[in-house]
Design an enzyme around this catalytic site. Structure first.
Site, PDB file in Angstrom:
ATOM      1  N   HIS A  26       0.842  -1.186   0.000  1.00 32.29           N
ATOM      2  CA  HIS A  26       0.000   0.000   0.000  1.00 32.29           C
ATOM      3  C   HIS A  26       0.887   1.249   0.000  1.00 32.29           C
ATOM      4  CE1 HIS A  26      -3.465  -2.348   1.813  1.00 32.29           C
ATOM      5  NE2 HIS A  26      -2.448  -3.049   2.279  1.00 32.29           N
ATOM      6  N   TYR A  27       0.328   2.383  -0.399  1.00 35.04           N
ATOM      7  CA  TYR A  27       0.891   3.646   0.066  1.00 35.04           C
ATOM      8  C   TYR A  27      -0.115   4.286   1.004  1.00 35.04           C
ATOM      9  CZ  TYR A  27      -1.566   6.234  -3.803  1.00 35.04           C
ATOM     10  OH  TYR A  27      -2.485   6.779  -4.682  1.00 35.04           O
ATOM     11  N   THR A  28       0.377   5.195   1.849  1.00 37.17           N
ATOM     12  CA  THR A  28      -0.496   5.771   2.869  1.00 37.17           C
ATOM     13  C   THR A  28      -1.522   6.736   2.284  1.00 37.17           C
ATOM     14  OG1 THR A  28       1.197   7.450   3.295  1.00 37.17           O
ATOM     15  CG2 THR A  28       1.179   5.496   4.713  1.00 37.17           C
ATOM     16  N   GLU A  91       2.335  -0.756   4.740  1.00 35.12           N
ATOM     17  CA  GLU A  91       1.985   0.619   4.370  1.00 35.12           C
ATOM     18  C   GLU A  91       3.279   1.411   4.163  1.00 35.12           C
ATOM     19  OE1 GLU A  91      -0.679   2.393   3.754  1.00 35.12           O
ATOM     20  OE2 GLU A  91      -2.383   1.195   4.452  1.00 35.12           O
ATOM     21  N   HIS A 133      -2.283  -3.146  -3.615  1.00 37.15           N
ATOM     22  CA  HIS A 133      -3.653  -2.938  -3.135  1.00 37.15           C
ATOM     23  C   HIS A 133      -4.613  -2.813  -4.314  1.00 37.15           C
ATOM     24  CE1 HIS A 133      -6.294  -0.675   0.046  1.00 37.15           C
ATOM     25  NE2 HIS A 133      -6.751  -1.865  -0.234  1.00 37.15           N
ATOM     26  N   ASP A 143      -3.166   2.238  -5.242  1.00 41.52           N
ATOM     27  CA  ASP A 143      -1.854   2.189  -4.611  1.00 41.52           C
ATOM     28  C   ASP A 143      -1.239   0.782  -4.702  1.00 41.52           C
ATOM     29  OD1 ASP A 143      -4.090   1.706  -2.744  1.00 41.52           O
ATOM     30  OD2 ASP A 143      -2.553   1.393  -1.216  1.00 41.52           O
TER      31      ASP A 143
END
Length: 254
Positions: A26-28, A91, A133, A143
């Site tokens: 994921h990215y935040t 993350e 994700h 993401d």
């Protein structure tokens, strides 16, 4: 195992099924990394992850790997609809597309790689189940996005990758098309693992899956159009899959 600090999140539960065989990136998607970490540890958010990695490479563990963290949300992969129960979630601090989507720093990627390699080795997670994700939630998530260095990760033993077929002309499949070629495309996407209904109609859901595929495997152009480059890259991924998913070869014609 790579060094990390602990910041426990209350947002987790029992795994409902197994094995734990997916690593999900994921990215935040928040402007500030510290606030993203706080949100993942807040009871009111009802979200969490197993690991959080700052831009400078610092790694924080929020949830034990044997627990079901709440990071994947609604989605599916290879018929599994409870991805949280089957996955470890990482993350990666990055503001994301809504906030300019900067490049991922090298020191951060080195930390993600080291952690990912360790998790995959310990849990026996196969390369083709190191996912974005966006792969498990097409249309809902994008993401970690087209800038994430999947090729570099694969070169270092993490994830499944083939060099994308170069962009070229030719016929293509797109929104509104219908017929056997669309059905074949949908079948191949589903064979790889995407939650793609096989209807023979290139609808918005199919476009979302094609977009997700491009975000991960053909990032040079992400437009949801199944051109020759996209289709040939998919064919090569299936034929090179450790699971041997060669299936039916689909040409880049409509």
């Amino acid at each position: 195992m790579p060094h990390y600090t602990m910041k426990p999140s209350p947002n987790h539960g029992e795994r409902r099924e197994g094995p734990t065989d997916i690593l999900l990136m994921h990215y935040t998607g928040m402007a500030e990394a510290d606030k993203a970490l706080q949100w993942l540890c807040s009871p009111e958010s009802s979200v969490s992850c197993h690991y959080f990695i700052f831009e400078n490479g610092d790694v924080v563990q929020l949830v034990s790997e044997d627990r079901r963290a709440w990071h994947a949300g609604r989605g599916s992969w290879a018929g599994c609809e409870d991805v949280n129960s089957r996955s470890v979630g990482i993350e990666i601090a990055n503001p994301g597309h809504a906030h300019g989507y900067p490049d991922f720093p090298e020191v951060q990627m080195q930390a993600v790689l080291a952690l990912s390699a360790d998790v995959c080795a310990r849990l026996g997670i196969p390369p083709e189940r190191v996912l974005a994700h966006s792969d498990i939630a097409p249309g809902r998530k994008q993401d970690p996005g087209e800038k994430f260095p999947w090729a570099w990760f694969s070169e270092h033993g993490v994830g499944h990758w083939v060099p994308p077929e170069p962009l070229a002309g030719g016929r293509f499949l797109q929104l509104g098309d219908a017929g056997q070629p669309v059905e074949a495309l949908q079948a191949l996407l589903a064979a790889y693992g995407y939650g793609c209904a096989i209807t023979g109609v290139f609808d918005e859901a199919t476009r979302d899956v094609v977009t997700a595929f491009q975000l991960h495997f053909r990032p040079e152009r992400v437009d949801g159009v199944a051109d020759q480059s996209t289709i040939e890259t998919l064919n090569r991924l299936l034929s090179s899959s450790p699971r041997g998913l060669s299936g039916t070869h689909l040409t880049g014609t409509a």
